[in-house]
Design a protein around this motif. Structure first.
Motif, PDB file in Angstrom:
ATOM      1  N   VAL A  15      -9.049  51.101 -34.980  1.00 59.96           N
ATOM      2  CA  VAL A  15      -8.096  49.708 -34.570  1.00 59.96           C
ATOM      3  C   VAL A  15      -7.354  49.919 -34.641  1.00 59.96           C
ATOM      4  CG1 VAL A  15      -9.752  47.667 -33.729  1.00 59.96           C
ATOM      5  CG2 VAL A  15     -10.633  48.959 -35.133  1.00 59.96           C
ATOM      6  N   PHE A  16      -6.708  50.446 -33.095  1.00 58.12           N
ATOM      7  CA  PHE A  16      -4.770  50.417 -32.724  1.00 58.12           C
ATOM      8  C   PHE A  16      -5.100  48.869 -31.782  1.00 58.12           C
ATOM      9  CE2 PHE A  16      -5.859  54.154 -33.464  1.00 58.12           C
ATOM     10  CZ  PHE A  16      -4.541  54.964 -34.240  1.00 58.12           C
ATOM     11  N   VAL A  17      -4.041  47.850 -32.312  1.00 56.19           N
ATOM     12  CA  VAL A  17      -4.080  46.266 -31.437  1.00 56.19           C
ATOM     13  C   VAL A  17      -2.486  46.530 -30.953  1.00 56.19           C
ATOM     14  CG1 VAL A  17      -4.388  44.180 -31.432  1.00 56.19           C
ATOM     15  CG2 VAL A  17      -5.925  46.388 -32.732  1.00 56.19           C
ATOM     16  N   TYR A  18      -2.302  46.391 -29.532  1.00 52.66           N
ATOM     17  CA  TYR A  18      -0.896  46.654 -29.837  1.00 52.66           C
ATOM     18  C   TYR A  18      -0.822  44.535 -29.548  1.00 52.66           C
ATOM     19  CZ  TYR A  18      -2.626  50.966 -27.720  1.00 52.66           C
ATOM     20  OH  TYR A  18      -2.968  52.510 -27.725  1.00 52.66           O
ATOM     21  N   ASN A  19       0.374  45.067 -28.909  1.00 51.11           N
ATOM     22  CA  ASN A  19       0.665  43.433 -29.105  1.00 51.11           C
ATOM     23  C   ASN A  19       1.394  43.063 -28.110  1.00 51.11           C
ATOM     24  OD1 ASN A  19       1.965  40.955 -29.924  1.00 51.11           O
ATOM     25  ND2 ASN A  19       4.077  41.451 -30.420  1.00 51.11           N
ATOM     26  N   ALA A  20       0.294  42.360 -26.802  1.00 50.22           N
ATOM     27  CA  ALA A  20       0.664  42.952 -25.471  1.00 50.22           C
ATOM     28  C   ALA A  20      -0.416  42.150 -24.609  1.00 50.22           C
ATOM     29  CB  ALA A  20       1.031  44.502 -25.307  1.00 50.22           C
ATOM     30  N   ALA A  21      -0.993  41.847 -23.489  1.00 46.71           N
ATOM     31  CA  ALA A  21      -2.450  41.178 -22.992  1.00 46.71           C
ATOM     32  C   ALA A  21      -3.153  41.875 -22.570  1.00 46.71           C
ATOM     33  CB  ALA A  21      -2.029  39.961 -22.918  1.00 46.71           C
ATOM     34  N   SER A  22      -4.748  42.139 -22.770  1.00 45.05           N
ATOM     35  CA  SER A  22      -4.948  43.170 -21.812  1.00 45.05           C
ATOM     36  C   SER A  22      -5.345  42.721 -19.823  1.00 45.05           C
ATOM     37  CB  SER A  22      -6.562  43.002 -21.603  1.00 45.05           C
ATOM     38  OG  SER A  22      -6.897  41.623 -21.754  1.00 45.05           O
ATOM     39  N   GLY A  23      -5.501  43.613 -19.319  1.00 47.69           N
ATOM     40  CA  GLY A  23      -4.835  43.101 -17.897  1.00 47.69           C
ATOM     41  C   GLY A  23      -4.453  43.239 -17.025  1.00 47.69           C
ATOM     42  N   LEU A  24      -5.011  43.611 -16.035  1.00 45.09           N
ATOM     43  CA  LEU A  24      -3.384  44.632 -13.952  1.00 45.09           C
ATOM     44  C   LEU A  24      -2.409  44.149 -14.632  1.00 45.09           C
ATOM     45  CD1 LEU A  24      -3.185  46.722 -12.154  1.00 45.09           C
ATOM     46  CD2 LEU A  24      -4.214  45.082 -10.485  1.00 45.09           C
ATOM     47  N   PHE A  25      -1.961  42.752 -13.963  1.00 47.75           N
ATOM     48  CA  PHE A  25      -0.614  42.329 -14.517  1.00 47.75           C
ATOM     49  C   PHE A  25      -0.443  42.799 -15.503  1.00 47.75           C
ATOM     50  CE2 PHE A  25       2.357  38.804 -14.917  1.00 47.75           C
ATOM     51  CZ  PHE A  25       3.371  38.754 -13.993  1.00 47.75           C
ATOM     52  N   ASN A  26      -0.566  42.247 -16.316  1.00 50.27           N
ATOM     53  CA  ASN A  26      -0.207  42.376 -17.418  1.00 50.27           C
ATOM     54  C   ASN A  26       0.129  43.444 -17.640  1.00 50.27           C
ATOM     55  OD1 ASN A  26       0.070  39.701 -19.382  1.00 50.27           O
ATOM     56  ND2 ASN A  26      -2.569  40.190 -18.825  1.00 50.27           N
ATOM     57  N   VAL A  84     -10.507  37.784 -34.773  1.00 52.01           N
ATOM     58  CA  VAL A  84      -8.640  37.906 -35.584  1.00 52.01           C
ATOM     59  C   VAL A  84      -7.721  37.914 -34.715  1.00 52.01           C
ATOM     60  CG1 VAL A  84      -7.623  39.905 -36.672  1.00 52.01           C
ATOM     61  CG2 VAL A  84      -9.811  40.127 -36.585  1.00 52.01           C
ATOM     62  N   SER A  85      -7.165  37.019 -35.096  1.00 53.22           N
ATOM     63  CA  SER A  85      -5.550  35.957 -34.135  1.00 53.22           C
ATOM     64  C   SER A  85      -4.509  35.568 -34.817  1.00 53.22           C
ATOM     65  CB  SER A  85      -6.331  34.776 -33.148  1.00 53.22           C
ATOM     66  OG  SER A  85      -7.005  33.962 -33.862  1.00 53.22           O
ATOM     67  N   GLN A  86      -5.022  35.630 -35.967  1.00 52.15           N
ATOM     68  CA  GLN A  86      -3.530  35.007 -37.770  1.00 52.15           C
ATOM     69  C   GLN A  86      -2.722  36.225 -37.442  1.00 52.15           C
ATOM     70  OE1 GLN A  86      -2.617  32.513 -36.557  1.00 52.15           O
ATOM     71  NE2 GLN A  86      -4.367  31.615 -35.328  1.00 52.15           N
ATOM     72  N   VAL A  87      -3.033  37.332 -37.125  1.00 46.26           N
ATOM     73  CA  VAL A  87      -1.989  38.964 -37.657  1.00 46.26           C
ATOM     74  C   VAL A  87      -1.076  39.298 -36.747  1.00 46.26           C
ATOM     75  CG1 VAL A  87      -2.928  41.545 -38.234  1.00 46.26           C
ATOM     76  CG2 VAL A  87      -4.709  39.318 -38.974  1.00 46.26           C
ATOM     77  N   PRO A  88      -0.418  39.237 -37.035  1.00 40.97           N
ATOM     78  CA  PRO A  88       1.104  39.777 -36.367  1.00 40.97           C
ATOM     79  C   PRO A  88       0.601  41.033 -35.869  1.00 40.97           C
ATOM     80  CG  PRO A  88       1.979  39.201 -38.257  1.00 40.97           C
ATOM     81  CD  PRO A  88       0.098  38.993 -38.673  1.00 40.97           C
ATOM     82  N   LEU A  89       0.820  41.430 -34.207  1.00 39.12           N
ATOM     83  CA  LEU A  89       0.796  42.956 -34.102  1.00 39.12           C
ATOM     84  C   LEU A  89       1.786  43.207 -33.862  1.00 39.12           C
ATOM     85  CD1 LEU A  89      -2.135  40.926 -31.471  1.00 39.12           C
ATOM     86  CD2 LEU A  89      -2.301  42.793 -33.800  1.00 39.12           C
ATOM     87  N   PRO A  90       1.686  44.403 -33.647  1.00 42.06           N
ATOM     88  CA  PRO A  90       0.939  45.102 -33.424  1.00 42.06           C
ATOM     89  C   PRO A  90       0.352  46.042 -35.310  1.00 42.06           C
ATOM     90  CG  PRO A  90       3.074  46.810 -32.575  1.00 42.06           C
ATOM     91  CD  PRO A  90       3.294  45.461 -33.118  1.00 42.06           C
ATOM     92  N   ALA A  91      -0.385  46.493 -35.297  1.00 45.42           N
ATOM     93  CA  ALA A  91      -1.167  46.379 -36.533  1.00 45.42           C
ATOM     94  C   ALA A  91      -1.857  47.408 -36.672  1.00 45.42           C
ATOM     95  CB  ALA A  91      -1.804  45.732 -37.091  1.00 45.42           C
ATOM     96  N   ALA A 106       2.818  45.321 -38.739  1.00 46.21           N
ATOM     97  CA  ALA A 106       3.112  44.850 -37.795  1.00 46.21           C
ATOM     98  C   ALA A 106       4.982  45.133 -38.344  1.00 46.21           C
ATOM     99  CB  ALA A 106       3.917  43.582 -36.940  1.00 46.21           C
ATOM    100  N   ALA A 107       4.880  44.830 -39.158  1.00 48.16           N
ATOM    101  CA  ALA A 107       6.531  45.582 -39.943  1.00 48.16           C
ATOM    102  C   ALA A 107       6.327  47.292 -40.258  1.00 48.16           C
ATOM    103  CB  ALA A 107       6.397  44.414 -41.493  1.00 48.16           C
ATOM    104  N   SER A 108       5.600  47.766 -40.641  1.00 51.08           N
ATOM    105  CA  SER A 108       5.850  49.550 -41.023  1.00 51.08           C
ATOM    106  C   SER A 108       5.514  49.607 -39.360  1.00 51.08           C
ATOM    107  CB  SER A 108       4.399  49.332 -41.773  1.00 51.08           C
ATOM    108  OG  SER A 108       4.032  48.871 -42.291  1.00 51.08           O
ATOM    109  N   ILE A 109       4.692  49.350 -38.700  1.00 51.08           N
ATOM    110  CA  ILE A 109       5.258  50.002 -37.223  1.00 51.08           C
ATOM    111  C   ILE A 109       6.435  49.936 -36.734  1.00 51.08           C
ATOM    112  CG2 ILE A 109       3.948  49.889 -34.976  1.00 51.08           C
ATOM    113  CD1 ILE A 109       1.007  49.411 -36.482  1.00 51.08           C
TER     114      ILE A 109
END
Length: 133
Positions: A15-26, A84-91, A106-109
């Motif tokens: 599961v690749f998680v971006y440090n960004a919010a979803s949605g068209l505006f974002n 899951v919400s308390q993990v620094p992203l991306p991850a 996040a640090a590794s990425i």
């Protein structure tokens, strides 16, 4: 496995998680940020894997070599879907059933400077991800 293809899960999913919010505006705001101020863009995973106009072909080809189900989420989707919400992203997580385990933090990425760096990190023995040889 092809990007976007679904299969019966026999191996844990990545599961690749971006440090960004979803949605068209974002999405539009992120594209503009990448163009006008790339040095302050907050998601190195996105910066390495996507151009302004979509997924980089080298990344897509690499993903097709991974013998795992793949999932791609934004920060808000990770919280909604898996709580899951308390993990620094991306991850990058490994998901097996309902259990989520951080494989790449996040640090590794964020230390990756090129797409090749990221691909090597994903294939490293520490990540536990193997490409079929």
């Amino acid at each position: 496995m092809k990007v976007g293809e679904t299969t019966t899960e026999t191996k844990p999913a990545l599961v690749f998680v971006y440090n960004a919010a979803s949605g068209l505006f974002n999405t539009v705001a992120d594209a503009a940020h990448k163009i006008f101020s790339p040095e302050t863009y907050q998601c190195q995973l996105c910066a390495l894997t996507h151009s302004t106009f979509g997924m980089r072909q080298g990344w897509k080809r690499f993903l097709e070599t991974l013998d795992r189900p793949l999932e791609f989420l934004h920060a808000d989707e990770l919280a909604e879907r898996y709580g899951v919400s308390q993990v620094p992203l991306p991850a990058v997580f490994e998901r097996e059933g309902g259990r989520m385990k951080v494989l790449l933090d996040a640090a590794s990425i964020n230390a990756c400077r090129t797409l090749d760096d990221l691909q090597q990190l994903i294939k490293s023995p520490e990540s536990g991800v193997r490409s079929p040889e």
